[in-house]
Design a protein around this motif. Structure first.
Motif, PDB file in Angstrom:
ATOM      1  N   ARG A  75       1.543   5.179  -3.606  1.00  0.00           N
ATOM      2  CA  ARG A  75       2.025   5.581  -2.268  1.00  0.00           C
ATOM      3  C   ARG A  75       1.118   6.665  -1.680  1.00  0.00           C
ATOM      4  NH1 ARG A  75       4.233   1.603  -0.494  1.00  0.00           N
ATOM      5  NH2 ARG A  75       5.547   0.609  -1.999  1.00  0.00           N
ATOM      6  N   LEU A  78      -1.940   4.961  -0.356  1.00  0.00           N
ATOM      7  CA  LEU A  78      -1.672   4.336   0.951  1.00  0.00           C
ATOM      8  C   LEU A  78      -1.662   5.380   2.061  1.00  0.00           C
ATOM      9  CD1 LEU A  78       1.088   1.701   0.105  1.00  0.00           C
ATOM     10  CD2 LEU A  78      -1.335   1.288   0.566  1.00  0.00           C
ATOM     11  N   SER A  82      -4.279   5.469   5.141  1.00  0.00           N
ATOM     12  CA  SER A  82      -3.674   5.415   6.479  1.00  0.00           C
ATOM     13  C   SER A  82      -4.173   6.545   7.364  1.00  0.00           C
ATOM     14  CB  SER A  82      -2.152   5.497   6.385  1.00  0.00           C
ATOM     15  OG  SER A  82      -1.639   4.391   5.716  1.00  0.00           O
ATOM     16  N   CYS A 103       2.994  -6.460  -1.429  1.00  0.00           N
ATOM     17  CA  CYS A 103       2.880  -5.101  -0.897  1.00  0.00           C
ATOM     18  C   CYS A 103       2.835  -5.175   0.625  1.00  0.00           C
ATOM     19  CB  CYS A 103       1.656  -4.403  -1.463  1.00  0.00           C
ATOM     20  SG  CYS A 103       1.635  -2.662  -1.023  1.00  0.00           S
ATOM     21  N   ASP A 105       3.214  -2.803   2.797  1.00  0.00           N
ATOM     22  CA  ASP A 105       2.462  -1.717   3.429  1.00  0.00           C
ATOM     23  C   ASP A 105       0.985  -2.082   3.555  1.00  0.00           C
ATOM     24  OD1 ASP A 105       4.789  -0.200   3.589  1.00  0.00           O
ATOM     25  OD2 ASP A 105       4.426   0.770   1.663  1.00  0.00           O
ATOM     26  N   GLU A 108       0.646  -4.739   6.264  1.00  0.00           N
ATOM     27  CA  GLU A 108       0.779  -4.188   7.620  1.00  0.00           C
ATOM     28  C   GLU A 108      -0.508  -3.483   8.046  1.00  0.00           C
ATOM     29  OE1 GLU A 108       3.140  -4.569  10.067  1.00  0.00           O
ATOM     30  OE2 GLU A 108       3.778  -6.097   8.637  1.00  0.00           O
TER      31      GLU A 108
END
Length: 168
Positions: A75, A78, A82, A103, A105, A108
């Motif tokens: 996480r 990510l 991001s 996944c 995330d 996306e």
């Protein structure tokens, strides 16, 4: 005429810069030095980048199981990608090193054109413009990674049962 002018302006616009980041993951400290070790993954990523003439900006290493539900370190990764200004190309040696589950995330970020995923083992690059075949190839890799994880779990349970039966 305005459409042609827009196309010409877009062609002159600078292309979006890409930051290439290697992703290396092992499940345990022991795996970190045996099997598909961190060093092995790093060499595969470096060779891939050399072959493709990519400049590797960073390598993200973590020790964390991908078969567990809550992946704190993943996480954080990510969140890190991001927050990048440029589009990020994640370079990973094998699908199961990145994930062993769907996944959303990652998907996306891919759909929003924030990332690309370079899967060395599957000769596949996922982008916002990936074809159905490329996406299916990714999904097959994730499915095999899930299967491998389940098989490892089954084998661990069999060994534990055998040890209990032997009084260990």
């Amino acid at each position: 005429n305005s459409s042609i002018k827009k196309i010409k302006e877009d062609a002159k616009a600078p292309t979006k810069s890409i930051t290439y980041i290697g992703f290396i993951r092992v499940s345990t400290q022991k795996q970190g030095v045996h099997g598909i070790s961190q060093d092995t993954q790093e060499k595969l990523i470096e060779n891939y980048c050399t072959e493709k003439k990519y400049q590797l900006a960073d390598t993200y290493r973590l020790i964390e199981s991908a078969s567990k539900g809550h992946r704190t370190k993943f996480r954080l990764f990510l969140k890190y990608i991001s927050g990048q200004k440029n589009k990020v190309a994640i370079i990973v040696s094998r699908t199961d090193r990145l994930t062993r589950q769907d996944c959303f995330d990652l998907d996306e970020l891919r759909k929003k054109d924030k990332i690309e995923i370079h899967l060395i083992d599957r000769y596949n690059v996922l982008t916002s413009k990936s074809t159905p075949d490329e996406l299916a190839n990714w999904e097959i890799g994730v499915t095999y990674a899930k299967r491998d994880s389940r098989m490892i779990g089954q084998r661990v349970n069999e060994v534990r049962l055998e040890q209990m039966e032997n009084g260990q």
